[in-house]
Motif scaffolding. Structure first.
Motif, PDB file in Angstrom:
ATOM      1  N   ARG A 122      51.846 -35.947  26.157  1.00  0.00           N
ATOM      2  CA  ARG A 122      50.615 -36.747  26.107  1.00  0.00           C
ATOM      3  C   ARG A 122      49.404 -35.873  25.749  1.00  0.00           C
ATOM      4  N   THR A 239      47.240 -44.825  26.976  1.00  0.00           N
ATOM      5  CA  THR A 239      48.533 -44.282  26.564  1.00  0.00           C
ATOM      6  C   THR A 239      49.157 -43.407  27.650  1.00  0.00           C
ATOM      7  N   CYS A 240      48.375 -43.046  28.653  1.00  0.00           N
ATOM      8  CA  CYS A 240      48.863 -42.177  29.737  1.00  0.00           C
ATOM      9  C   CYS A 240      49.191 -42.942  31.011  1.00  0.00           C
TER      10      CYS A 240
END
Length: 313
Positions: A122, A239-240
């Protein structure tokens, strides 16, 4: 008190839920359902990633590794959990106990390692998106997976051998529904300093993984805060979310259990057993759900497969 060496120890005794032995048969129903959902969920993740070329990317390869770790944890603890709650069979031989603790600890270390490389994934995707694909090629991801598996194997490989050399008291009742290294070594009447020291070293390695995960998220936040647009910041952080939830699901029970063992003056055996069972049941159950809910690509592919199956019927 009588002393036995390991070659003479015939059985260790596991425990279910203290005070609820009469209800073990009923408790086995939700436990079986939880295992079934966990196994089906992680198997679905692996099937979707394998059959969908659009998901053949580093992020999803790491997710597949996480699913393998979760399946390993589920299958490692499943036999004794079912024997205890379905049949009230508490006995386990050393030849079954030591391999079980090897696999449980091995897949635990592997899951911790996978969560670490997922946090690095990530960070690279957010900090250096233009070079992301060139840095994390398929071959490099495969090499990382092999390194993680080798690390997990080598770290826990000494556990069964160090336990086998110990001598034990006649009283050999364990404090969980499955075998753990730290639980078994406490039954020894011979010198277990090697077990204590090496067990601490393995635990330290797991905590170092968590420290590097925290460092990765610190760097991710620093990168995100440098983005001018608030909408872009939120989109990037989104997105994390799945990975952050997976980290909490995995580490919170471990840290809670360790804190209770270390600091609680009046430890409740029931609370410790429930948290220990949560540690093995919760991550394999929740990780597929979290990733299906929060990851659009996975969710769309799963729903697409389900709709195709319904149409055929």
């Amino acid at each position: 008190m009588a002393v036995l060496n390991n070659s003479e120890v015939q059985l260790f005794l596991l425990i279910g839920i203290p005070g609820l032995e009469h209800a073990h048969a009923w408790i086995s129903v939700p436990i079986c359902l939880l295992y079934l959902v966990a196994i089906m969920g992680n198997s679905t993740i692996l099937f979707i990633i394998k059959t969908e070329p659009s998901l053949h990317e580093p992020m999803y390869y790491f997710l597949a590794m996480l699913a393998v770790s979760d399946l390993g944890l589920s299958f490692s603890s499943l036999p004794t959990m079912l024997r205890i709650f379905l049949f009230n069979a508490m006995e386990i031989s050393p030849n079954a106990c030591f391999p079980q603790e090897f696999f449980i600890h091995g897949f635990t270390v592997m899951e911790s390692s996978v969560l670490l490389v997922m946090s690095l994934d990530r960070f690279l995707a957010i900090h250096n998106p233009l070079r992301y694909n060139s840095l994390l090629t398929s071959n490099r991801v495969a090499e990382m997976g092999l390194i993680l598996a080798t690390r997990s194997l080598l770290l826990v490989l000494p556990f069964p051998f160090t336990l086998r050399r110990l001598k034990y008291f006649q009283k050999n009742v364990l404090s969980h529904s499955y075998c753990l290294h730290q639980d078994t070594m406490k039954l020894a009447c011979s010198d277990n300093k090697i077990n204590v020291t090496y067990g601490f070293f393995v635990a330290l390695c797991t905590m170092l993984d968590l420290a590097f995960i925290v460092l990765s998220y610190t760097l991710i936040l620093k990168t995100v805060l440098s983005i001018a647009s608030l909408a872009e910041r939120l989109k990037t952080l989104n997105t994390c979310v799945s990975h952050f939830c997976a980290v909490l699901i995995f580490y919170v029970p471990i840290i809670t259990l360790a804190a209770m063992h270390r600091f609680a003056k009046h430890k409740s055996p029931l609370a410790i057993i429930l948290i220990a069972d949560t540690f093995l049941l919760f991550p394999p159950l929740m990780n597929p759900i979290v990733y299906c809910v929060k990851t659009q690509q996975i969710r769309e592919k799963v729903l697409g497969k389900l709709s195709n199956i319904c149409r055929r019927q």
